[in-house]
Design an enzyme around this catalytic site. Sequence first.
Site, PDB file in Angstrom:
ATOM      1  N   GLY A  50       0.901  -1.013   0.173  1.00 52.93           N
ATOM      2  CA  GLY A  50      -0.028   0.109  -0.046  1.00 52.93           C
ATOM      3  C   GLY A  50       0.959   1.286   0.099  1.00 52.93           C
ATOM      4  O   GLY A  50       2.055   1.030   0.195  1.00 52.93           O
ATOM      5  N   CYS A  51       0.312   2.413  -0.167  1.00 52.00           N
ATOM      6  CA  CYS A  51       0.969   3.584  -0.418  1.00 52.00           C
ATOM      7  C   CYS A  51       1.687   3.899   1.069  1.00 52.00           C
ATOM      8  O   CYS A  51       2.592   4.528   1.459  1.00 52.00           O
ATOM      9  CB  CYS A  51       0.455   4.863  -0.893  1.00 52.00           C
ATOM     10  SG  CYS A  51       1.132   6.187  -1.270  1.00 52.00           S
ATOM     11  N   GLN A  52       0.802   3.536   2.297  1.00 51.03           N
ATOM     12  CA  GLN A  52       0.907   3.952   3.528  1.00 51.03           C
ATOM     13  C   GLN A  52       1.612   2.946   4.258  1.00 51.03           C
ATOM     14  O   GLN A  52       2.511   3.190   4.996  1.00 51.03           O
ATOM     15  CB  GLN A  52      -0.384   4.239   4.054  1.00 51.03           C
ATOM     16  CG  GLN A  52      -0.982   5.612   3.405  1.00 51.03           C
ATOM     17  CD  GLN A  52      -0.403   6.837   3.910  1.00 51.03           C
ATOM     18  OE1 GLN A  52       0.570   6.945   4.816  1.00 51.03           O
ATOM     19  NE2 GLN A  52      -0.690   7.971   3.271  1.00 51.03           N
ATOM     20  N   SER A 118      -5.144   3.388   1.077  1.00 52.16           N
ATOM     21  CA  SER A 118      -4.061   2.735   0.374  1.00 52.16           C
ATOM     22  C   SER A 118      -2.908   2.215   1.650  1.00 52.16           C
ATOM     23  O   SER A 118      -1.924   2.379   1.487  1.00 52.16           O
ATOM     24  CB  SER A 118      -3.290   3.955  -0.504  1.00 52.16           C
ATOM     25  OG  SER A 118      -2.952   5.021   0.332  1.00 52.16           O
TER      26      SER A 118
END
Lengths: 140, 406
Positions: A50-52, A118
């Site tokens: 994920g982006c996070q 995300s």
Amino acid sequence: MTINEIQEEIIEEFAAFDEWMDKYSYLIEIGNDLEGFKDEWRLEQNLIEGCQSKVWVHAELQDDKIIYSADSDAIITKGIIALLIRVLSGRTPDEILNSELNFVEEIGLKDHLSPTRSNGLLAMMKQMRLYAVAFKAKLG
Amino acid sequence: MAINIEQIRADFPILQETVYGKPLVYLDNAATTHKPQQVIDAVSEVYLKYNSNIHRGVHHLSNVCTQAHEEARIKVQQFINAQHSHEVIFTRGTTESINLLASSFADTFLNAGDEILVSQLEHHSNIVPWQLLEKKKGVVLKYIPINQAGELILDNLDELINNKTKLVAVAHISNALGTVNPIKTIINHAHNKNIPVMIDGAQAVQHVKVDVQELDCDFYVFSGHKLYAPTGIGILYGKEEWLNKLEPYHGGGEMIKTVSFEGTTFNELPFKFEAGTPDFSGSVGLGAAIDYVNNIGIDAIAQYEHELLNYATQRLSTIPNIRFFGTAAEKASVISFLIGEIHPFDIGTMLDKMGIAIRTGHHCAQPLMQYYNIPGTLRASFAIYNTKEEIDKLTEATERVAQLFG
């Protein structure tokens, strides 16, 4: 217990929390307690980026049941993973594929599963279903 | 001039919003800033009173709209002190400005083996467009390294800028750390070898006075939306001599002089680079945002934000196990930090529930996160409307949340 009975159980547990802070404290607690993800599973192919936050998912068949293991580098994400595993792990592929997961929404954590978060959770849920489809085919 | 913070906050309607029933504390200004009523009104006025396609109509509204759009260009020119207004190209934002430059510069000047020099703390927008040229053209991307404080190491600049270097492209201010880079030194080094320099000013124009003639940079790019203007409008400034040498980027209306099936001749600057109907409501909004900033004064803004930065650094320092990333001597109002080993997503999620908006993650600067060997940071970034009280709330909330992860 069926998948739905466990979902009901989780919804009841969360209904006891008046404050959002208590809810998240509980997620942090069960996230910290989530164990069992082996280092040998920490592979690129098991990684959902994920982006996070990152999520790793592993699944294997024991008799006709799927045992899921998962991990994340973020604790809140891990807490939600722990709930998903509690609901879905140890079930047959058919049980998983026929299930309708509503508990995340019911306990007020739906926004954690939105594509914009995300954090890898939405992709993880899809991956859990894909494993069920694959194991169902394998079992014939 | 002293800042009247109540008056400024009253100009930004969104600051009255609540989040989960709590007053909004917005500290994600390096991602985008909010818009003052003056900007919102200017954009509304375009659509309410004179919306028309520009540069080609014979009718009244088209003339009014064209004039407003071109006045905005002059405001930008004066804001960055460009020599000519036709050196100001309207784009969709910093990212498009850099892609435009990368594409047009490559078409005109770049061959296999040529080097582009960036730095280790660049935003992905100033890395990926050049990396695409590595594939297309065989261009080689080099970078200026940083030290632990997040400052560029210039010791080997003369080797990094060599006879293969064709362009130097560096950030004025780091989006993830707030470091103010020594761009004047870099520009001088590059110019000693007749190499042009592009400065990514996305994080700078809203914080410090930018004078492109004094800097003597060849290109300077920035976005409107981080400067209190609408999204979707940005600027590529280029020296006339360079812009004239570059091939156009997009083809279409507006950028041509004559078109036949045998061939096309291109329009003069700035229109050569502005294919299609431009975002004239965006440009007018940008002009209004520049008026707004000028009205307060960029030096007063810089001074106030510096106070906020110092106050926040001091307050946050009291949180146990806090780790700051980016401790350069010269910084803009950006603070990147972690608390112990707690994942930034965890703290960010909890702060959000408390009405505090900060950024968590890699800030589109993954090479920088790789340098520090961290998944990301928590980033608080301040704008002209932020207050010390908001910094107190951030500090207290972060400390409280961190205890939960113990």
